[in-house]
Structure formats: C-alpha cells, structure tokens
Design a protein around this motif. Sequence first.
Motif, PDB file in Angstrom:
ATOM      1  N   GLY A  60       0.810  -1.215   0.000  1.00 18.70           N
ATOM      2  CA  GLY A  60       0.000   0.000   0.000  1.00 18.70           C
ATOM      3  C   GLY A  60       0.842   1.263   0.000  1.00 18.70           C
ATOM      4  N   ARG A  61       1.092   1.803  -1.195  1.00 19.19           N
ATOM      5  CA  ARG A  61       1.771   3.100  -1.283  1.00 19.19           C
ATOM      6  C   ARG A  61       0.676   4.125  -1.634  1.00 19.19           C
ATOM      7  N   VAL A  62       0.390   4.987  -0.691  1.00 22.57           N
ATOM      8  CA  VAL A  62      -0.725   5.922  -0.860  1.00 22.57           C
ATOM      9  C   VAL A  62      -0.175   7.336  -1.037  1.00 22.57           C
ATOM     10  N   ASP A  63      -0.439   7.916  -2.193  1.00 20.16           N
ATOM     11  CA  ASP A  63      -0.113   9.327  -2.420  1.00 20.16           C
ATOM     12  C   ASP A  63      -1.202   9.915  -3.317  1.00 20.16           C
ATOM     13  N   LYS A  64      -1.044  11.153  -3.722  1.00 16.76           N
ATOM     14  CA  LYS A  64      -2.132  11.803  -4.463  1.00 16.76           C
ATOM     15  C   LYS A  64      -2.413  11.117  -5.807  1.00 16.76           C
ATOM     16  N   LEU A  65      -1.321  10.616  -6.427  1.00 14.19           N
ATOM     17  CA  LEU A  65      -1.499   9.965  -7.728  1.00 14.19           C
ATOM     18  C   LEU A  65      -2.299   8.671  -7.594  1.00 14.19           C
ATOM     19  N   SER A  66      -1.926   7.857  -6.607  1.00 11.66           N
ATOM     20  CA  SER A  66      -2.663   6.585  -6.463  1.00 11.66           C
ATOM     21  C   SER A  66      -4.061   6.826  -5.869  1.00 11.66           C
ATOM     22  N   LEU A  67      -4.179   7.848  -5.045  1.00 11.25           N
ATOM     23  CA  LEU A  67      -5.481   8.084  -4.393  1.00 11.25           C
ATOM     24  C   LEU A  67      -6.576   8.458  -5.388  1.00 11.25           C
ATOM     25  N   ILE A  68      -6.247   9.329  -6.345  1.00  9.51           N
ATOM     26  CA  ILE A  68      -7.295   9.756  -7.284  1.00  9.51           C
ATOM     27  C   ILE A  68      -7.796   8.569  -8.110  1.00  9.51           C
ATOM     28  N   PHE A  69      -6.846   7.667  -8.483  1.00 11.80           N
ATOM     29  CA  PHE A  69      -7.271   6.460  -9.190  1.00 11.80           C
ATOM     30  C   PHE A  69      -8.080   5.556  -8.248  1.00 11.80           C
ATOM     31  N   GLY A  70      -7.665   5.516  -6.979  1.00 15.55           N
ATOM     32  CA  GLY A  70      -8.393   4.715  -6.002  1.00 15.55           C
ATOM     33  C   GLY A  70      -9.830   5.184  -5.863  1.00 15.55           C
ATOM     34  N   TYR A  71     -10.038   6.494  -5.811  1.00 14.37           N
ATOM     35  CA  TYR A  71     -11.392   7.043  -5.663  1.00 14.37           C
ATOM     36  C   TYR A  71     -12.276   6.663  -6.863  1.00 14.37           C
ATOM     37  N   ILE A  72     -11.718   6.920  -8.066  1.00 18.44           N
ATOM     38  CA  ILE A  72     -12.551   6.676  -9.254  1.00 18.44           C
ATOM     39  C   ILE A  72     -12.781   5.181  -9.466  1.00 18.44           C
ATOM     40  N   PHE A  73     -11.809   4.355  -9.109  1.00 18.62           N
ATOM     41  CA  PHE A  73     -12.007   2.904  -9.271  1.00 18.62           C
ATOM     42  C   PHE A  73     -13.105   2.407  -8.340  1.00 18.62           C
ATOM     43  N   HIS A  74     -13.139   2.945  -7.126  1.00 21.15           N
ATOM     44  CA  HIS A  74     -14.206   2.549  -6.206  1.00 21.15           C
ATOM     45  C   HIS A  74     -15.565   3.027  -6.724  1.00 21.15           C
TER      46      HIS A  74
END
Lengths: 593, 51
Positions: A63-77
Amino acid sequence: MMINALPPALIMILGGLLVPLFKGRARQALLLLLPVISFINLLQIPVGSHWILPFLSDQIVLGRVDKLSLIFGYIFHLIAFLSAIYALHVDDTVQNVAGTVYAGAALGAIFAGDMFTLFVFWELLTISATFLILARRTERALGAGFRYFMVHVAGGLCLLAGIIMHVSQTGSAAFDLIGLGTIASWLIFIGIGVNCAWPVLHPWLTDAYPEATITGTVFLSAFTTKTAIYALARAFPGTEELIFIGATMAAFPIFYAVIENDLRRVLAYSLINQVGFMVVGIGIGTALSINGAIAHAFNDILFKGLLFMTMGAVMYRTGKINATDLGGLYKSMPWTCAFCIVGAASISAFPLFSGFVSKSMVMEAAALGEMRWVWFILLFASAGVFHHAGIKIPFFAFFSHDSGIRCKEAPPHMLLAMGISAALCILIGCFPQYLYSLLPYTIDYQPYTTSHVLAQTQLLFFSALAFTLLLLAGIYPAEIRSINVDADWIYRKGCRQIYRFSRWAFDGINEWANRTFAQQFTSLLAQFFEDPGANLQKHGYRLLVETSGIEGQHEQTIRKISIRSRTASYPVGIGVLLAVLILALTSMLLFLM
Amino acid sequence: MKADEQNNTHGQSEDGPMVLSHDAVKGYRPIFYICITIGIFYLAFVFWRTW
C-alpha cells in the motif's frame, strides 16, 4: 505506524471470492457493499507506504498511498460501485466474482509500491478480465477471450522480464520513476503499453470488449487501460516517445470508428482515442499535462462507462447492437437516450460537461510547449471523437431511420447507474475545482476562458456541420455488417500464414529426414550388414583397383571374395587380418563413444 | 429470467440488414464541396497567419 485498515485490494478480492457463498438478495447486497466498505477502508489509510513485507533480498509494499494513487483509487471505487448497481440483475457467479476481483486487482496494482506486487495484480487483472469476456459463453466471446489472454500474457511476460532485469541492475524493486534508457526499461515500457492499447498492440481491446457481456464491458472499460495510464504516469512521465504514441492513438481509431457497425466496438475505438490524449499528457510531462492526463482518465472512466452502459441497456432490451439494426429508439427508451446524449456531450468536450475541463488541459499543455503538430492532431482527434462517439452513437441507436423496434425502457437499476454517472459528468463539467483539488500537482488552471469556450464550440459546431453535410450528400460511409480487420491482421491472418509456412518448411525437413535416414540409409546399412566382411573386402578391392589402375579379372576376384565370405573359407592370414581390422574398428568406435 | 439472459447471448442474432446506406439528398453534394473548399482555404489562412 500502526493503521486500522486493510490493504486496499484485499476487501474487493476476498469479498469477490466469497460471492459464490451467497444467493439472491444477499449476493446483490454483498456486491453493492463491497466497493463501499473498500472505499471506507481506503479513507482510513494515511498517505505513505504501508504493509511493507520482506521479499527475497528486497521488500514488497502492498500500500503506497499518495495523491497519484489516491485519485485512481477514488474513481475505481466509484465505477466499481456504479457497475455493481448496473449489473444488479446479473445472477451469474462467474461474472459476479470476475467483476469484483477485477476491480480489486486494479486497486492492488495502483497502490503497489514495488514492481513485484504490481506484476501480481497486473496478471490478476488479465485473468479476471478474461473471465468477464468468456462469461458471455458464445463462440465469438471464446475466441476473443482466448486472444485477449494470449496478448496480455505476452505483455505480462515482457513486463516481468523487464522487472527482473531492472531489479538486478538497480538492486531496487521500488515502483517509481524509471524512464527509458536500458533494455529493462524498454521491456517494462512495452509491457505497460500492451495494457494501454498502443497502436499495433491495441487490437485486443476492439476485439474483446464488444464480445464481453453487457455488464462485463462496463467493468472492462474502466480498469485495464486506466491502470496502464497510472503506471505510465508513475514510471515514465515526460517520456517524449509517449507524445508520438499518444498522438497516433488519438488519431487513427477515428477512421475505424466511423466505418464500424457494432456500436460497442465504435466505443472501444473511442476508448483508444481518449487514452491517446492521456498518453500525450504524460509524455509532455509538465504539471499541467500530467494533471490533464489524470483528470481525463478520471472523466473518461465516467463518461465512457456511461456510454457503454447506455449501449448495454439498448442491447439488453433489443438484443441488437449494430447500427444497421437500430434506430428510432428514443421513443421507447427516452431516459437511456438522454443519458447517452450526456455521455456523448461529455466525451465530445462540450462546455459544462466533464470532458471539456480535462481535455483542454492536455491541449493547453501541448500549445504551451510549442508542440503545434501535436496540438493540431489532438484538435483533429477532438473533432473526430465528436463525430463518431458524440454523434454517431446516439444518432444511429436512438434516431436515424426508425428500425421499428419497440421495447421497454432500461430496468430501474440500470437507469439509476446511468443517472448517477450522467449527473457526475455534468457536476464535474460545471464545478471542475472539486476534481482539480484531487489531482497530483497543485496548479491554477481555468478551463472556462473565452478563447477555450469559443474554440471548442466552433470545433464542435463545424464537426456537426461536417457530419450533417456528409450524410445529406450521401458521402458518409454506409453501415455494413462486417469485421473490419485492423492490426489484428497480424494474428488473424499473418499468424495463419506463418503457421502455414512453418508447417510447409518443417514438414518438408521431416519428410526428407524420414526418407533419407529412416528408409534409404537403414536399407543401405541392412544390405551392408548382410555380408559385412565380403562387402568391406569388395569395396576395398574396387577402391584399390580404381586408384591403382591395375587391369585383370576383377569381377572374378570379387565373386571369389563373396563365395569365400559365405563359406568362411578364407586363407588363415586374411582371416586374421580381417579379425584384427574388425577389432581395431570396434575399439576405435568404443573409444570415440 | 429470459433464456437469452441466462446464456448471456442477450438474444443477439446475426440476422438483420447487411447494409444501412445513406442516400444523398438532391442538391447537398455541391454544398458539401463548397463548404470543404472554404474550410481548406480557411485552415490554410489560419496556418499562414499563425505558424
């Protein structure tokens, strides 16, 4: 640091595997709850690297969480939740499990902090996506699924080879900026490129997505290519090659989309076209362009998902998806038609719709970087996408000629999923600052300037004029039910030719070897060993006579040799000589072996 | 659940029209060519002024 959360991919993947244990309403509730619980779990994870485990001489980071991965995480959910609503009627374990695991695998890939974890989830994406295609259970889906799997396994192997070489060269498996330069980096680059549907590597997308199930295509349109976009943004930002690749991707699918009859395949080409914009943005590599690429990926997931949902609803109700079979459906499916128009306006980048606020960022970045040709190609691509996705899709499905089909409106859960997606497309288009606040770089960008709005409106209206005139002048290509062979010629036709040539060449060698060694040579050996002593003497004698030129009764002598050999009546000296010769020959053979 | 939903074919069949042609409406072809010509000149002018 101790955190009270699970790795981001875990809930979706494990939950997906538990789906077969539930039936009916309980299963529907589980499928809806999984993305929600996973999203709440994600919100509990602070920025940073978590779940770091030792692996060989290195470590894996789940789990590497930063702004780049987070925005993809939000839209994927978000899209996983919307797809779950859309697919609520599906009571097919294969689809239910594959869809959820597929979303989980995408989450695992984007939160992977090292390349080994990335690879594992990358391959899980391939496997689960293949099941979504195969789940349609038609002969064409079987073929498309098989081809999809083969292409992605090849891409995955390329990626794995690159990862192993990269780790051995640098000593680190961390998934960060790589950049081009070594063979390892090129292998990783191409491996990602396969999932990104780069030109020539792209036919898996237009081949497989339209053959998947109605709901499967909605899932598929969201994850694979966007995970690849994430990987490129992480590892290869500012790579110049991506500008040319992306510009080609944005331009070439337009021609195929215009002549394509299957409306879901039109959308598949349109997907490549939109991914092209993102690839260009990452290639330019400025804060504005990368933000533009990520924002466009976010929006594309929503509006492309919406368009696939509307076409899926049409297919669900009518059983047809070809432009030749459809038309006039606005009377039967007014809500679906309205949502389709919202999706079409968004993908075409109409002001006040989501596409406008992200596509303009990439084009602005190209203009600011003095990349005139790139800007011009993107402008052409913008006109083209309006032409094929903005006009063609709603026009041929809902208007055009009346096909006479009268069906029911889409089911309520499908309408709800489409409605939420459409509302988000408008919301982002009207209030882009909420999306901008999630982007990796902090920039001050204003999409609604007079020049932006005027230029884009001009482009759209002239494009609409071109479509109308082409249609009225009878120049617009007819919709024909056919398979338009693209770069998949390489494996549809080319590989068949290679196979035929290989069969001809290798079968030829095989036959020659069989004739020469298995038949002629063994026959000669058998003849020789019928009377080896006499044959040895006869051939030796003939050789001696021919080289020395001695004249005499040679045939008589040879006959005598044969008789002596058969009756074993050799003079003692010749018998000993032969015995010695045979012993010497045998010893030599044994020694050599 | 309908049979075609169960087997996921969604009832999609291969029958149906092979071609959906778009017949020309009289008088529009010259308009199209005029517009294309104007468009090309306009584009050339824009390039000439900005490149």
